[in-house]
Design an enzyme around this catalytic site. Sequence first.
Site, PDB file in Angstrom:
ATOM      1  N   ILE A  18      84.042   1.092 180.592  1.00 10.14           N
ATOM      2  CA  ILE A  18      85.454   1.474 180.418  1.00 10.14           C
ATOM      3  C   ILE A  18      85.595   2.958 180.055  1.00 10.14           C
ATOM      4  O   ILE A  18      86.613   3.574 180.371  1.00 10.14           O
ATOM      5  CB  ILE A  18      86.147   0.552 179.384  1.00 10.14           C
ATOM      6  N   ASN A  73      88.192  -3.248 165.617  1.00  2.00           N
ATOM      7  CA  ASN A  73      88.329  -4.228 164.539  1.00  2.00           C
ATOM      8  C   ASN A  73      89.398  -3.690 163.599  1.00  2.00           C
ATOM      9  O   ASN A  73      89.829  -2.547 163.727  1.00  2.00           O
ATOM     10  CB  ASN A  73      86.995  -4.492 163.842  1.00  2.00           C
ATOM     11  N   TYR A  81      83.152 -11.157 168.928  1.00  2.00           N
ATOM     12  CA  TYR A  81      84.147 -12.123 168.459  1.00  2.00           C
ATOM     13  C   TYR A  81      84.051 -13.492 169.150  1.00  2.00           C
ATOM     14  O   TYR A  81      84.816 -14.405 168.831  1.00  2.00           O
ATOM     15  CB  TYR A  81      85.563 -11.543 168.555  1.00  2.00           C
ATOM     16  N   GLY A 134      79.765  -2.627 170.366  1.00  2.00           N
ATOM     17  CA  GLY A 134      80.358  -3.012 171.649  1.00  2.00           C
ATOM     18  C   GLY A 134      81.186  -1.913 172.274  1.00  2.00           C
ATOM     19  O   GLY A 134      80.816  -0.737 172.242  1.00  2.00           O
ATOM     20  N   VAL A 135      82.329  -2.308 172.804  1.00  3.66           N
ATOM     21  CA  VAL A 135      83.173  -1.370 173.519  1.00  3.66           C
ATOM     22  C   VAL A 135      83.736  -0.309 172.554  1.00  3.66           C
ATOM     23  O   VAL A 135      83.888   0.865 172.909  1.00  3.66           O
ATOM     24  CB  VAL A 135      84.266  -2.145 174.302  1.00  3.66           C
ATOM     25  N   ASP A 136      83.975  -0.696 171.327  1.00 10.14           N
ATOM     26  CA  ASP A 136      84.469   0.218 170.288  1.00 10.14           C
ATOM     27  C   ASP A 136      83.465   1.354 170.056  1.00 10.14           C
ATOM     28  O   ASP A 136      83.828   2.550 170.077  1.00 10.14           O
ATOM     29  CB  ASP A 136      84.669  -0.595 168.999  1.00 10.14           C
ATOM     30  N   THR A 167      85.529 -10.993 173.722  1.00 12.25           N
ATOM     31  CA  THR A 167      84.456 -11.739 174.402  1.00 12.25           C
ATOM     32  C   THR A 167      83.054 -11.281 174.022  1.00 12.25           C
ATOM     33  O   THR A 167      82.074 -11.777 174.566  1.00 12.25           O
ATOM     34  CB  THR A 167      84.581 -11.641 175.937  1.00 12.25           C
ATOM     35  N   GLY A 168      82.946 -10.327 173.098  1.00  8.06           N
ATOM     36  CA  GLY A 168      81.629  -9.874 172.646  1.00  8.06           C
ATOM     37  C   GLY A 168      81.311 -10.496 171.304  1.00  8.06           C
ATOM     38  O   GLY A 168      81.181 -11.725 171.180  1.00  8.06           O
TER      39      GLY A 168
END
Length: 187
Positions: free
Chosen positions: A10, A23, A132, A31-33, A129-130
């Site tokens: 992304i 979060n 969490y 992850g994406v964060d 979906t990671g």
Amino acid sequence: MEITLTQGDITRQRVDAIVNAANSSLLGGGGVDGAIHRAGGPEILAACRALRAGHYGKGLPTGQAVATTAGRLPARWVIHTVGPVHPRPEDGAPELARRTELLASCYRESLRIAAELGARSVALPAVSTGVYGWPMESAARTALGEVLELERKGSLGEALDEARFVLFGADAYGVFEQVLQELSHGP
Ligand code: ADP
């Protein structure tokens, strides 16, 4: 508005706004964060700290969204949203329904803010979906179902041209592709 699917990272998307699966602390995570903060540089974290010092002193509640600069990313804004953790089976059906609504809210609020900012294209990850733990197919149904619904209701007005789901890996892409096909044309 067009709903599109892409497999990839992304942080590499050239769009007006990139949605982050943050979060509630807004102070970074994995992850994406983690990928967004690494690629976008310290300006994003500084903006998040400013939000924590101001209106979001207790953090960003689950299901809500807030925008910051995109720093060095090839986008104008990052829209941070906090997905729900997937419930355990023993939490029961009402709790699953409640959290599913919060997941839908992440997409609704993110796109509402994108439209408000004047973004024409938005990249969205598969929120929750990671870490969490949300199963991909259920997440895809909620994510795509909500965006299709917003489009049908005309809730986004004429603002957005493209909502692009960016899936990390072939498996996630395949699931989203199948669910989109089903929801837009029937099984
Ligand atoms: P959450 O805490 O909401 O579960 P994660 O970041 O752990 O968020 O995962 C959300 C989804 O984002 C997962 O499907 C994960 O594979 C995916 N993901 C991780 N890194 C990237 C990336 N760079 N671009 C797009 N998706 C990513």
